[in-house]
Design a protein around this motif. Structure first.
Motif, mmCIF file in Angstrom:
data_model
loop_
_atom_site.group_PDB
_atom_site.id
_atom_site.type_symbol
_atom_site.label_atom_id
_atom_site.label_comp_id
_atom_site.label_asym_id
_atom_site.label_seq_id
_atom_site.Cartn_x
_atom_site.Cartn_y
_atom_site.Cartn_z
ATOM 1 N N LEU A 121 -10.890 -8.554 -30.613
ATOM 2 C CA LEU A 121 -12.409 -8.988 -31.045
ATOM 3 C C LEU A 121 -13.264 -9.742 -29.934
ATOM 4 C CD1 LEU A 121 -9.862 -11.356 -33.029
ATOM 5 C CD2 LEU A 121 -11.097 -9.074 -33.823
ATOM 6 N N PHE A 123 -18.528 -11.421 -30.105
ATOM 7 C CA PHE A 123 -19.419 -11.142 -31.004
ATOM 8 C C PHE A 123 -21.113 -10.959 -30.893
ATOM 9 C CE2 PHE A 123 -18.172 -14.899 -27.928
ATOM 10 C CZ PHE A 123 -19.467 -15.125 -27.429
ATOM 11 N N THR A 260 -17.521 -14.400 -39.597
ATOM 12 C CA THR A 260 -16.995 -13.001 -39.519
ATOM 13 C C THR A 260 -16.277 -12.991 -40.832
ATOM 14 O OG1 THR A 260 -14.973 -12.206 -38.649
ATOM 15 C CG2 THR A 260 -13.600 -14.281 -39.389
ATOM 16 N N THR A 266 -9.771 -10.044 -38.174
ATOM 17 C CA THR A 266 -10.480 -10.855 -37.623
ATOM 18 C C THR A 266 -10.180 -12.536 -38.200
ATOM 19 O OG1 THR A 266 -11.710 -9.325 -36.923
ATOM 20 C CG2 THR A 266 -11.979 -11.206 -36.443
ATOM 21 N N TYR A 291 -18.100 -17.540 -44.009
ATOM 22 C CA TYR A 291 -17.528 -16.021 -44.041
ATOM 23 C C TYR A 291 -18.466 -14.804 -44.558
ATOM 24 C CZ TYR A 291 -13.315 -18.118 -42.749
ATOM 25 O OH TYR A 291 -12.268 -18.526 -42.151
ATOM 26 N N ILE A 310 -18.987 -12.366 -35.220
ATOM 27 C CA ILE A 310 -17.085 -12.384 -34.845
ATOM 28 C C ILE A 310 -17.048 -10.869 -35.208
ATOM 29 C CG2 ILE A 310 -15.458 -12.827 -34.270
ATOM 30 C CD1 ILE A 310 -16.328 -16.172 -34.696
ATOM 31 N N GLY A 311 -16.243 -10.339 -34.628
ATOM 32 C CA GLY A 311 -15.731 -8.595 -35.333
ATOM 33 C C GLY A 311 -15.091 -8.001 -34.241
#
Length: 460
Positions: A121, A123, A260, A266, A291, A310-311
């Motif tokens: 993870l 970003f 995310t 995540t 989100y 974020i991913g």
């Protein structure tokens, strides 16, 4: 030892050949850029190339089909699996080749090979203004095309002032006796003075010259107003930018929002984490409702600025390769991997694992990664393109200037024609011949010499 290893490999290959020859393997995948994408009636992508390389090494035939429900695979409340994992468990597919994350619950129901991609993870966010060269920050309010347009407008206006000063009899009554005020050099000096809001005399006396001068003054005032407003905006955006390189820094600031994909793996990682910084990140996303529904939406928000998406790092790397205004943080957490899934007890898993390791050791997996993650940046030299003004933003202003210059030249010609008609009437000559003679007197090469001589006399 080598003899034993060779014997094991031969035995495995023999078992594989009996299985592979028995039937054509049915392989399920999912359409996800760049792993599997449609190209006409065929599929292409990283996973499609991986299947091809594995078939060459192991000598099997296969048929690839997209998963029916478009899902990776999750277990519902009744214990049934959907997606690619469900197809493998039910025997509808022999293999699932896709970016399938290895998880404990999946390992209980299917066998998975050694990973072909390692990720984690991270970003992405819009590139920091501090990471770029700002030696020419004074030019940043306008785009390159805009500066070229301003330069062309400056040159055309200076030339127009010079021509009006030559053509209009109100500005230059007698070319052979009077000094010409608006030389080419003074014409450009005059319009340069307008850009500094100071002015530079002498000023035009004819209506045509005053029209050109007034239009240029309006153009200059509005252009400077747009420049300083946009310059102030650029400086304000730079001063507010915060450079963030880790999840700890992301959790400890409130200048940039972050989020995310909702209900994804995540989000579950941050929700279930016991690390304080990760808990704060989850609480922030819950409080702000930051989100996003899809990764594409997260990438779009990151491009717009003031948002960090974020991913999974491998997917974020693809976004960075496609959109050069984005950058990915170096920190990668919660390491995970993508593997091929097969039914429990399948003899295919061992052979596929060996083949994947051979592809990794030979560099073939690295080559596939470079091929499908190659940079194809959109707007690589326009990181702040949305901030800089372009010619079409001030199209009306340039049209106003062009119209004013045209009207000024037309008025100058009309003034000269009026004088030519008056002289032709007094001298009983043709108006065209008088007009041609007047233009010749004003633009002949000797005129410059007479003008220079008159100037030298006045200085003496």
């Amino acid at each position: 030892m080598r003899a034993v290893l060779a014997l094991v490999c031969v035995s495995a290959m023999t078992a594989w050949s009996h299985t592979a020859d028995a039937k054509e393997l049915s392989i399920t995948t999912i359409k996800d850029d760049p792993y599997a994408m449609s190209r006409g009636s065929q599929l292409e992508g990283y996973c499609i190339d991986l299947i091809s390389e594995l078939s060459k090494k192991l000598g099997f035939k296969y048929n690839v089909h997209p998963v029916k429900d478009g899902r990776y695979g999750a277990m519902d409340s009744s214990g049934n699996w959907n997606g690619m994992i469900g197809e493998v468990i039910r025997g509808e597919a022999d293999l699932a080749v896709a970016p399938l994350t290895v998880t404990a619950v999946r390992e209980r129901f299917v066998d998975m090979t050694t990973p072909f991609i390692q990720t984690g993870l991270s970003f992405i966010m819009r590139k920091s203004a501090d990471s770029e060269d700002h030696s020419f920050s004074l030019l940043s309010p306008f785009s390159t095309e805009m500066w070229v347009g301003v330069l062309i407008a400056f040159l055309l206006t200076g030339l127009c002032v010079f021509l009006v000063g030559r053509i209009s009899p109100m500005e230059w009554a007698d070319p052979e006796a009077d000094e010409h005020s608006f030389t080419l050099l003074h014409s450009f000096w005059y319009i340069t003075g307008a850009l500094t809001l100071q002015g530079a005399g002498p000023h035009p006396k004819a209506l045509s010259g005053r029209v050109v001068g007034a239009i240029w003054w309006i153009f200059a005032v509005l252009l400077l107003a747009c420049y300083f407003v946009n310059f102030n905006s650029v400086l304000r955006n730079k001063s507010k930018h915060t450079s963030i390189t880790s999840f700890e820094e992301l959790a400890n600031q409130d200048t940039i929002d972050y989020g995310t994909v909702e209900n994804g793996s995540t989000m579950l990682f941050f929700k279930n984490s016991i690390y304080p910084a990760y808990r704060r990140i989850h609480q922030h996303m819950e409080r702000k409702k930051s989100y996003v529904s899809t990764m594409q939406e997260g990438v779009r928000l990151a491009q717009e600025g003031r948002f960090a998406f974020i991913g999974e790092a491998v997917s974020l790397d693809l976004a960075v390769a496609r959109y050069c205004k984005l950058t990915r943080a170096q920190e990668v957490i919660s390491m995970r991997s993508y593997s091929i899934a097969a039914p429990r007890g399948s003899p295919l898993v061992k052979n596929l694992t060996i083949a994947i390791l051979q592809l990794s050791e030979s560099g073939e997996l690295t080559h596939l990664r470079e091929k499908w993650w190659a940079s194809s940046c959109v707007g690589s030299d326009e990181t702040h393109a949305s901030d800089a003004l372009k010619p079409y933003d001030l199209c009306g202003l340039f049209l106003l200037l062009g119209l004013g210059l045209g009207v000024g030249l037309l008025l100058a010609l009309l003034e000269l024609v009026s004088r030519a008609r008056s002289r032709a009437k007094d001298g009983k000559k043709s108006c065209c011949s008088v007009l041609s003679s007047e233009l010749h007197r004003r633009f002949r090469s000797g005129g410059e010499g007479a003008e220079q001589e008159s100037s030298d006399k006045s200085k003496a």
